[in-house]
Design an enzyme around this catalytic site. Structure first.
Site, mmCIF file in Angstrom:
data_model
loop_
_atom_site.group_PDB
_atom_site.id
_atom_site.type_symbol
_atom_site.label_atom_id
_atom_site.label_comp_id
_atom_site.label_asym_id
_atom_site.label_seq_id
_atom_site.Cartn_x
_atom_site.Cartn_y
_atom_site.Cartn_z
ATOM 1 N N ASN A 1 0.877 -1.173 0.000
ATOM 2 C CA ASN A 1 0.000 0.000 0.000
ATOM 3 C C ASN A 1 0.913 1.221 0.000
ATOM 4 O O ASN A 1 1.476 1.581 1.025
ATOM 5 C CB ASN A 1 -0.874 -0.054 1.264
ATOM 6 C CG ASN A 1 -1.672 1.215 1.482
ATOM 7 O OD1 ASN A 1 -1.779 2.063 0.589
ATOM 8 N ND2 ASN A 1 -2.236 1.348 2.679
ATOM 9 N N LYS B 1 0.175 4.217 -0.292
ATOM 10 C CA LYS B 1 -0.484 5.411 0.290
ATOM 11 C C LYS B 1 -0.249 6.616 -0.615
ATOM 12 O O LYS B 1 -0.097 6.442 -1.825
ATOM 13 C CB LYS B 1 0.011 5.640 1.730
ATOM 14 C CG LYS B 1 -0.110 4.366 2.574
ATOM 15 C CD LYS B 1 0.061 4.586 4.035
ATOM 16 C CE LYS B 1 -0.114 3.265 4.769
ATOM 17 N NZ LYS B 1 -0.004 3.386 6.204
ATOM 18 N N HIS C 1 -9.475 1.273 4.799
ATOM 19 C CA HIS C 1 -8.204 1.448 5.505
ATOM 20 C C HIS C 1 -8.413 2.394 6.688
ATOM 21 O O HIS C 1 -9.199 3.339 6.605
ATOM 22 C CB HIS C 1 -7.137 2.000 4.548
ATOM 23 C CG HIS C 1 -5.772 1.971 5.141
ATOM 24 N ND1 HIS C 1 -5.336 2.953 6.001
ATOM 25 C CD2 HIS C 1 -4.774 1.066 5.055
ATOM 26 C CE1 HIS C 1 -4.105 2.634 6.403
ATOM 27 N NE2 HIS C 1 -3.746 1.508 5.846
ATOM 28 N N GLU D 1 -6.766 4.780 7.781
ATOM 29 C CA GLU D 1 -6.545 6.208 7.491
ATOM 30 C C GLU D 1 -7.775 6.814 6.834
ATOM 31 O O GLU D 1 -8.090 7.986 7.041
ATOM 32 C CB GLU D 1 -5.294 6.367 6.603
ATOM 33 C CG GLU D 1 -4.028 6.149 7.435
ATOM 34 C CD GLU D 1 -2.849 5.585 6.661
ATOM 35 O OE1 GLU D 1 -2.853 5.636 5.427
ATOM 36 O OE2 GLU D 1 -1.923 5.079 7.324
ATOM 37 N N GLU E 1 -5.397 -4.834 10.582
ATOM 38 C CA GLU E 1 -4.358 -3.833 10.798
ATOM 39 C C GLU E 1 -4.638 -3.067 12.085
ATOM 40 O O GLU E 1 -5.450 -2.133 12.090
ATOM 41 C CB GLU E 1 -4.346 -2.842 9.630
ATOM 42 C CG GLU E 1 -4.024 -3.452 8.294
ATOM 43 C CD GLU E 1 -3.448 -2.415 7.335
ATOM 44 O OE1 GLU E 1 -2.341 -2.646 6.835
ATOM 45 O OE2 GLU E 1 -4.087 -1.377 7.118
ATOM 46 N N GLY F 1 2.502 2.401 10.713
ATOM 47 C CA GLY F 1 3.448 3.493 10.537
ATOM 48 C C GLY F 1 4.141 3.921 11.826
ATOM 49 O O GLY F 1 4.786 4.954 11.886
ATOM 50 N N SER G 1 3.439 -1.990 10.287
ATOM 51 C CA SER G 1 4.886 -2.059 10.481
ATOM 52 C C SER G 1 5.496 -3.416 10.124
ATOM 53 O O SER G 1 6.413 -3.882 10.799
ATOM 54 C CB SER G 1 5.261 -1.642 11.911
ATOM 55 O OG SER G 1 4.861 -0.299 12.143
HETATM 56 P P1 PGA Z 1 2.866 0.411 7.623
HETATM 57 O O1 PGA Z 1 1.383 0.584 6.993
HETATM 58 O O2 PGA Z 1 3.416 -0.864 7.041
HETATM 59 O O3 PGA Z 1 3.614 1.616 7.171
HETATM 60 O O4 PGA Z 1 2.701 0.334 9.088
HETATM 61 C C1 PGA Z 1 0.543 -0.511 6.806
HETATM 62 C C2 PGA Z 1 -0.765 -0.043 6.219
HETATM 63 O O5 PGA Z 1 -1.276 0.993 6.634
HETATM 64 O O6 PGA Z 1 -1.335 -0.690 5.301
#
Ligand code: PGA
Length: 252
Positions: free
Chosen positions: A9, A11, A95, A97, A167, A173, A213
């Site tokens: 992803n 983003k 997601h 976010e 997640e 992140g 992460s």
């Molecule tokens: P990250 O994000 O690997 O940077 O923690 C995962 C995600 O949001 O899909």
């Protein structure tokens, strides 16, 4: 045996030229991987460009969101058939976010997931608890509410066409990964939920990715858990070498 699926992803990262560079770097690194589904999810405006580069490879294209209507006066939105039209075969839905910054609800997730399936895309439906919810012991409540709402009214065929991504929001992140045991506990709950609601066959079939992460250093320990069938990777998917290592960690 469920086939593992590793999705990157990206983003809101990478200009088109950078997306090209990333994917060109990735293609040779994973070219000999046969037993893992590999997906990259660039921003909308790079989908076509990336698709042209990967269409004859073992890497599939995914988008990061879609709207539920097929067309019409919805300024700024992109529909599932439009994503299919530019070569996408997957789409991330719900997601955290999007839930956090754009007010996405379980009801929206439900409508978007239906639209994606109708268009012939594989939805990657995200669920996950926030830190304060985990701390007060509400993780399972939150996940069940998201599953109940996100998949309300789905039949076996529909849910069987989805990938679910667990997640934990506190791990996204932040560099804080759920331990393999913490992740497995929730994955096993999700598998049980699928079994209770849709039966054993569907529960055995649906793939559940972990996200938050995931890095080359922790991928293997997560991916060897019995109910973890892949990873949804943010930060580490922005580097071809790191993403390729995670893909390779999924080879059984
Ligand atoms: P990250 O994000 O690997 O940077 O923690 C995962 C995600 O949001 O899909």
């Amino acid at each position: 045996m469920r086939r593992k699926i590793i999705a990157g992803n990206w983003k809101m990262n990478k200009l088109r030229s950078e997306a090209v560079e990333l994917v060109k770097g990735l293609i040779p690194l994973v070219a000999d991987v046969r037993d893992v589904d590999i997906v990259v999810c660039p921003v909308y405006v790079s989908l076509s460009t990336v698709y042209d580069l990967i269409k004859d490879t073992n890497i599939a294209l995914g988008a990061q969101d879609c709207f539920w209507e097929e067309k019409g006066a919805y300024t700024g939105e992109v529909s599932a058939p439009m994503l299919k039209d530019v070569g996408a075969s997957y789409v991330v839905i719900g997601h955290s976010e999007r839930r956090q910054y754009f007010g996405e609800t379980d009801e929206w997730v439900n409508k978007k997931t239906r639209a994606a399936l109708k268009a012939g895309l594989t939805p990657i439906v995200c669920v996950g608890e926030r830190l304060e919810e985990r701390e007060v012991g509400r993780t399972i409540d939150v996940i069940s509410r998201q599953l109940e709402g996100g998949f309300a009214g789905f039949d076996k065929g529909q849910i069987g066409g989805c990938v679910i991504a667990y997640e934990p929001v506190w791990a996204i992140g932040t560099g804080k990964t759920a331990t393999p045991e913490q992740a497995q506990e929730v994955h096993s709950f999700i598998r049980g939920w699928l079994k209770d609601n849709y039966g054993e066959e569907v529960a055995d079939k649906v793939r559940i990715q972990y996200g938050g992460s995931v890095k080359p250093a922790n991928a293997r320990s997560l991916l060897t858990q019995p109910d973890i069938d892949g990873a949804l990777v943010g930060g580490a998917s922005l580097k071809a070498e790191d993403f390729a290592e995670i893909v390779k960690a999924a080879i059984v």
